[in-house]
Enzyme design. Structure first.
Site, PDB file in Angstrom:
ATOM      1  CB  THR A 185      -0.829   0.018   1.315  1.00 59.15           C
ATOM      2  OG1 THR A 185      -1.607  -1.157   1.398  1.00 59.15           O
ATOM      3  CG2 THR A 185      -1.723   1.232   1.449  1.00 59.15           C
ATOM      4  N   GLY A 196       0.238  -2.701   5.583  1.00 55.72           N
ATOM      5  CA  GLY A 196       0.344  -3.979   6.284  1.00 55.72           C
ATOM      6  C   GLY A 196      -0.995  -4.689   6.355  1.00 55.72           C
ATOM      7  NE  ARG A 252      -8.219  -8.109   2.400  1.00 55.32           N
ATOM      8  CZ  ARG A 252      -7.226  -7.231   2.538  1.00 55.32           C
ATOM      9  NH1 ARG A 252      -6.926  -6.417   1.554  1.00 55.32           N
ATOM     10  NH2 ARG A 252      -6.529  -7.168   3.640  1.00 55.32           N
ATOM     11  CB  VAL A 253     -12.859  -4.024   1.194  1.00 52.83           C
ATOM     12  CG1 VAL A 253     -12.386  -2.614   1.512  1.00 52.83           C
ATOM     13  CG2 VAL A 253     -13.654  -4.036  -0.107  1.00 52.83           C
ATOM     14  N   GLY A 254      -9.697  -4.334   2.322  1.00 47.90           N
ATOM     15  CA  GLY A 254      -8.863  -4.221   3.517  1.00 47.90           C
ATOM     16  C   GLY A 254      -9.115  -2.925   4.249  1.00 47.90           C
TER      17      GLY A 254
HETATM   18  N1  GLY Z   1      -3.209  -2.631   4.043  1.00 48.81           N
HETATM   19  C1  GLY Z   1      -3.652  -3.054   2.807  1.00 48.81           C
HETATM   20  C2  GLY Z   1      -4.621  -4.147   2.846  1.00 48.81           C
HETATM   21  O1  GLY Z   1      -4.649  -4.938   3.787  1.00 48.81           O
HETATM   22  O2  GLY Z   1      -5.410  -4.246   1.917  1.00 48.81           O
END
Ligand code: GLY
Length: 377
Positions: free
Chosen positions: A226, A278, A254-256
């Site tokens: 990221t 992360g 999936r969304v982080g």
């Molecule tokens: N920090 C980016 C993610 O987990 O999508």
């Protein structure tokens, strides 16, 4: 606000003029831009841009990295968020960074899905997109959500339709040869028989990903890679942006943490900004960026607030599959924390680095690590 200072006195208080020529590429321009900036004021906050380490690595064939570009624009009195987004666009567009934008590592089906959000401190506005396909610069689409809608988050097809209507080029595929090759390698390791028990498959996917990190095929920082970039100008205007291709080989949809306000990014103009890179799931659980800004509001320094968020992540990490041989989290999380006064810190679960650009020019600094050693040890 106090009075502006001239170019000469800025150079004296910042970086000795004679030393400028000896600095790395991109530094001289950033330093000189700062020196000429009408926005630099005595006694005001110290203008600074901070970012994850990729913010001072990739140039997309140009001369400036993200932090140098953003600082250069910011001290010329460009809107802070515009400056930061112009900076992260360099990384989003650079195919060499396989964690962000074009060429970001795709999901489990080989499709690049991008997440981003941005926050404008002084205007108290925000926008985000998640699972956006086909647009190389999700940070710009996030800004368009902020500018042109009443909403804070558009996802999937809706986000893409919105981007198309706003005039963004929508491409069929954002993979590069590099990202496709790595996805094929992952697929070969995970799905040799085409289908497995779902639990075993998820576990196999995680193990295969980690194996590829250990073998050096994927940069460990890029598995959840990221970019987060935050800045404050001399008027004390604080903004931030986070943009990512998310977890490599994720389940489609999936969304982080990156596009979620309070998780991947939080900005309060009166206090400061925090953003993350992360393992997004760990950060989402505790909305750590919001937590960090709230801790700073109560008087904590950027570093202490960031370390406290990391400790809370550790406390919430109890599942065996997420622990290493030492019983500590087996993943990395980093926070890039900026106070409204310009004080900043990079903190991380294990040793890492972050990017900074201020009147001394762009550079990489070590983060403060919560634990010694590496995530996998
Ligand atoms: N920090 C980016 C993610 O987990 O999508």
């Amino acid at each position: 606000m106090s009075s502006p200072i001239g170019r000469r006195s800025f150079l004296k208080t910042g970086l000795a003029a004679g030393a400028v020529a000896a600095l790395p590429a991109g530094t001289e321009r950033a330093v000189q831009a700062a020196a000429q900036a009408p926005a630099i004021r005595k006694g005001g906050p110290r203008p600074v841009v901070i970012a994850s380490a990729n913010g001072h690595r990739f140039k997309n064939g140009g001369t400036l990295t993200c932090v140098a570009q953003a600082f250069d624009l910011m001290v010329k009195d460009t809107d802070v968020l515009h400056a930061l987004i112009t900076g992260v666009n360099i990384v989003e567009l650079d195919p060499e960074d396989d964690s962000v934008g074009y060429g970001g590592l795709p999901n489990a089906e080989g499709v690049v899905q991008l997440d981003s959000c941005c926050m404008h401190g002084p205007r108290k506005r925000a926008g985000g997109v998640a699972c956006l396909e086909g647009v190389r610069t999700p940070s710009k689409v996030a800004r368009a959500v902020m500018q042109h809608t009443d909403h804070h988050l558009l996802v999937g097809q809706g986000a893409q339709d919105f981007a198309r209507r706003m005039g963004f080029t929508v491409e069929v595929d954002l993979n590069t040869e590099h990202s496709r090759k790595l996805w094929l390698e992952w697929k070969r390791r995970v799905d040799p028989e085409h289908w497995l028990d779902p639990d075993k498959r998820a576990d196999a996917g995680f193990r295969a990903g980690m194996e590829m990190v250990r073998e050096g095929l994927i940069d460990s920082e890029h598995y959840y890679g990221t970019i987060n970039c935050n800045g404050v100008n001399a008027k004390g205007e604080v903004c931030g942006v986070t943009t990512t291709s998310g977890l490599a080989w994720k389940i489609p949809g999936r969304v982080g943490d990156s596009p979620i306000l309070g998780a991947g990014l939080y900005v309060d103009n009166a206090v400061g900004a925090a953003g993350s890179t992360g393992r997004g799931e760990a950060n989402l659980y505790g909305l750590s960026s919001f937590l960090i800004v709230e801790l700073m509001r109560r008087g904590m320094k950027p570093k202490d607030a960031g370390m406290e968020a990391l400790r809370r992540i550790q406390a919430a990490t109890v599942e065996k599959r997420l622990l290493n041989a030492r019983g500590l989290p087996n993943f990395g999380v980093s926070f890039y924390v900026l106070g409204a006064d310009g004080e900043h810190a990079g903190v991380s679960m294990y040793a890492s680095t972050y990017a900074v650009c201020d009147e001394q020019g762009p550079r990489i600094l070590p983060t403060e690590a919560l634990f010694p050693g590496k995530a996998g040890e």
